[in-house]
Design a protein around this motif. Structure first.
Motif, PDB file in Angstrom:
ATOM      1  N   LYS A  49      91.308  52.039  18.218  1.00  0.00           N
ATOM      2  CA  LYS A  49      91.207  50.918  19.163  1.00  0.00           C
ATOM      3  C   LYS A  49      92.278  49.864  18.855  1.00  0.00           C
ATOM      4  O   LYS A  49      92.963  49.378  19.756  1.00  0.00           O
ATOM      5  CB  LYS A  49      89.806  50.295  19.090  1.00  0.00           C
ATOM      6  N   ASN A  50      92.442  49.552  17.573  1.00  0.00           N
ATOM      7  CA  ASN A  50      93.460  48.570  17.171  1.00  0.00           C
ATOM      8  C   ASN A  50      94.855  49.047  17.586  1.00  0.00           C
ATOM      9  O   ASN A  50      95.668  48.263  18.081  1.00  0.00           O
ATOM     10  CB  ASN A  50      93.425  48.342  15.658  1.00  0.00           C
ATOM     11  N   LEU A  51      95.124  50.329  17.382  1.00  0.00           N
ATOM     12  CA  LEU A  51      96.449  50.881  17.736  1.00  0.00           C
ATOM     13  C   LEU A  51      96.696  50.781  19.235  1.00  0.00           C
ATOM     14  O   LEU A  51      97.796  50.430  19.671  1.00  0.00           O
ATOM     15  CB  LEU A  51      96.546  52.362  17.308  1.00  0.00           C
TER      16      LEU A  51
ATOM     17  N   LEU B 261     106.366  53.857   8.636  1.00  0.00           N
ATOM     18  CA  LEU B 261     105.393  53.194   9.518  1.00  0.00           C
ATOM     19  C   LEU B 261     105.555  51.677   9.420  1.00  0.00           C
ATOM     20  O   LEU B 261     105.797  51.142   8.333  1.00  0.00           O
ATOM     21  CB  LEU B 261     103.965  53.596   9.132  1.00  0.00           C
ATOM     22  N   SER B 262     105.424  50.996  10.540  1.00  0.00           N
ATOM     23  CA  SER B 262     105.604  49.535  10.543  1.00  0.00           C
ATOM     24  C   SER B 262     104.391  48.842   9.928  1.00  0.00           C
ATOM     25  O   SER B 262     103.286  49.404   9.866  1.00  0.00           O
ATOM     26  CB  SER B 262     105.799  49.047  11.975  1.00  0.00           C
ATOM     27  N   GLY B 263     104.621  47.580   9.522  1.00  0.00           N
ATOM     28  CA  GLY B 263     103.524  46.786   8.970  1.00  0.00           C
ATOM     29  C   GLY B 263     102.402  46.600   9.983  1.00  0.00           C
ATOM     30  O   GLY B 263     101.223  46.612   9.629  1.00  0.00           O
ATOM     31  N   GLY B 264     102.779  46.451  11.245  1.00  0.00           N
ATOM     32  CA  GLY B 264     101.777  46.269  12.291  1.00  0.00           C
ATOM     33  C   GLY B 264     100.914  47.506  12.475  1.00  0.00           C
ATOM     34  O   GLY B 264      99.698  47.410  12.684  1.00  0.00           O
TER      35      GLY B 264
ATOM     36  N   THR C 218      94.340  49.128   8.038  1.00  0.00           N
ATOM     37  CA  THR C 218      93.752  48.351   6.934  1.00  0.00           C
ATOM     38  C   THR C 218      92.697  47.379   7.472  1.00  0.00           C
ATOM     39  O   THR C 218      91.661  47.182   6.848  1.00  0.00           O
ATOM     40  CB  THR C 218      94.837  47.629   6.108  1.00  0.00           C
ATOM     41  N   ASP C 219      92.922  46.830   8.666  1.00  0.00           N
ATOM     42  CA  ASP C 219      91.910  45.957   9.292  1.00  0.00           C
ATOM     43  C   ASP C 219      90.632  46.722   9.619  1.00  0.00           C
ATOM     44  O   ASP C 219      89.563  46.130   9.757  1.00  0.00           O
ATOM     45  CB  ASP C 219      92.444  45.336  10.590  1.00  0.00           C
ATOM     46  N   ALA C 220      90.747  48.026   9.786  1.00  0.00           N
ATOM     47  CA  ALA C 220      89.590  48.846  10.152  1.00  0.00           C
ATOM     48  C   ALA C 220      88.882  49.438   8.929  1.00  0.00           C
ATOM     49  O   ALA C 220      87.931  50.215   9.074  1.00  0.00           O
ATOM     50  CB  ALA C 220      90.044  49.958  11.100  1.00  0.00           C
TER      51      ALA C 220
ATOM     52  N   LYS D 181      88.470  52.661   2.489  1.00  0.00           N
ATOM     53  CA  LYS D 181      88.571  51.711   1.390  1.00  0.00           C
ATOM     54  C   LYS D 181      87.298  51.731   0.546  1.00  0.00           C
ATOM     55  O   LYS D 181      87.343  51.493  -0.656  1.00  0.00           O
ATOM     56  CB  LYS D 181      88.798  50.313   1.979  1.00  0.00           C
ATOM     57  N   THR D 182      86.163  51.971   1.197  1.00  0.00           N
ATOM     58  CA  THR D 182      84.889  52.024   0.475  1.00  0.00           C
ATOM     59  C   THR D 182      84.038  53.144   1.076  1.00  0.00           C
ATOM     60  O   THR D 182      84.217  53.516   2.241  1.00  0.00           O
ATOM     61  CB  THR D 182      84.078  50.712   0.599  1.00  0.00           C
ATOM     62  N   ILE D 183      83.129  53.665   0.277  1.00  0.00           N
ATOM     63  CA  ILE D 183      82.162  54.648   0.813  1.00  0.00           C
ATOM     64  C   ILE D 183      80.768  54.234   0.360  1.00  0.00           C
ATOM     65  O   ILE D 183      80.630  53.431  -0.552  1.00  0.00           O
ATOM     66  CB  ILE D 183      82.437  56.109   0.373  1.00  0.00           C
TER      67      ILE D 183
END
Ligand SMILES: [Zn+2]
Length: 139
Positions: free
Chosen positions: A54-56, A107-110, A116-118, A137-139
C-alpha cells in the motif's frame, strides 16, 4: 533483528507445510503487476507486506520494482550456516539482479521507507549488505 533461533522457537521446524504458512491471495487493490497475485508466506507476513504494498502504491515508489525474487524458500543464509528467515516465509527479495549480496543497494531511500514503515528490517543496512532483502522487524 529477528534470528533463526527465534523463528524456530515460534514457528517450529522450517518445512514446506509448516502450519504458519498460507497462500495469501493479494487483494485486488494491492496487486502490483510484477508481483504474484498469490504469495505463499507466513501468516504473520500478510499484514506488514500488505501495508508495504500500500505504501509503495500510495507514494509511487512501486515503479522501482523490476523483479520479485521470492518469499518462502527453505535454505541457509548464503555462505553461512544459519537458516535464512525465508525458510519461515517472513522475508522477501526484490530487484535481486541489482541489489546482490555485498553490492551497494540501488533501491531508493523512499522505496526502503515504504517497507521499514510497515515493520520490516532492510538488509541494505547490514554489515553484510543484502539490499534485495526485507524481513519482519519483530515476530
Ligand atoms: Zn532475502
Amino acid at each position: 533483528m529477528v534470528t533463526s533461533a527465534q523463528c524456530l522457537k515460534k514457528y517450529g521446524e522450517a518445512t514446506d507445510n509448516n502450519k504458519h504458512l498460507i497462500l495469501w491471495d493479494v487483494p485486488t487493490e494491492l496487486e502490483i503487476g510484477l508481483i504474484p497475485k498469490r504469495i505463499y508466506c507466513n501468516k504473520d507476513l500478510v499484514a506488514p507486506l500488505g501495508q508495504a504494498f500500500k505504501n509503495l502504491i500510495d507514494t509511487g515508489f512501486v515503479k522501482e520494482i523490476k523483479t520479485w525474487d521470492g518469499c518462502f524458500n527453505i535454505r541457509k543464509k548464503r555462505g553461512l550456516q544459519t537458516m535464512s528467515l525465508h525458510s519461515w516465509g517472513i522475508a522477501v527479495d526484490i530487484n535481486a539482479f541489482e541489489n546482490g549480496l555485498g553490492q551497494t543497494p540501488k533501491l531508493s531511500g523512499g522505496f526502503v521507507k515504504c517497507f521499514t514503515d510497515a515493520g520490516f528490517d532492510w538488509g541494505g543496512l547490514w554489515t553484510r549488505l543484502d539490499g534485495m532483502h526485507f524481513q519482519l522487524k519483530t515476530i
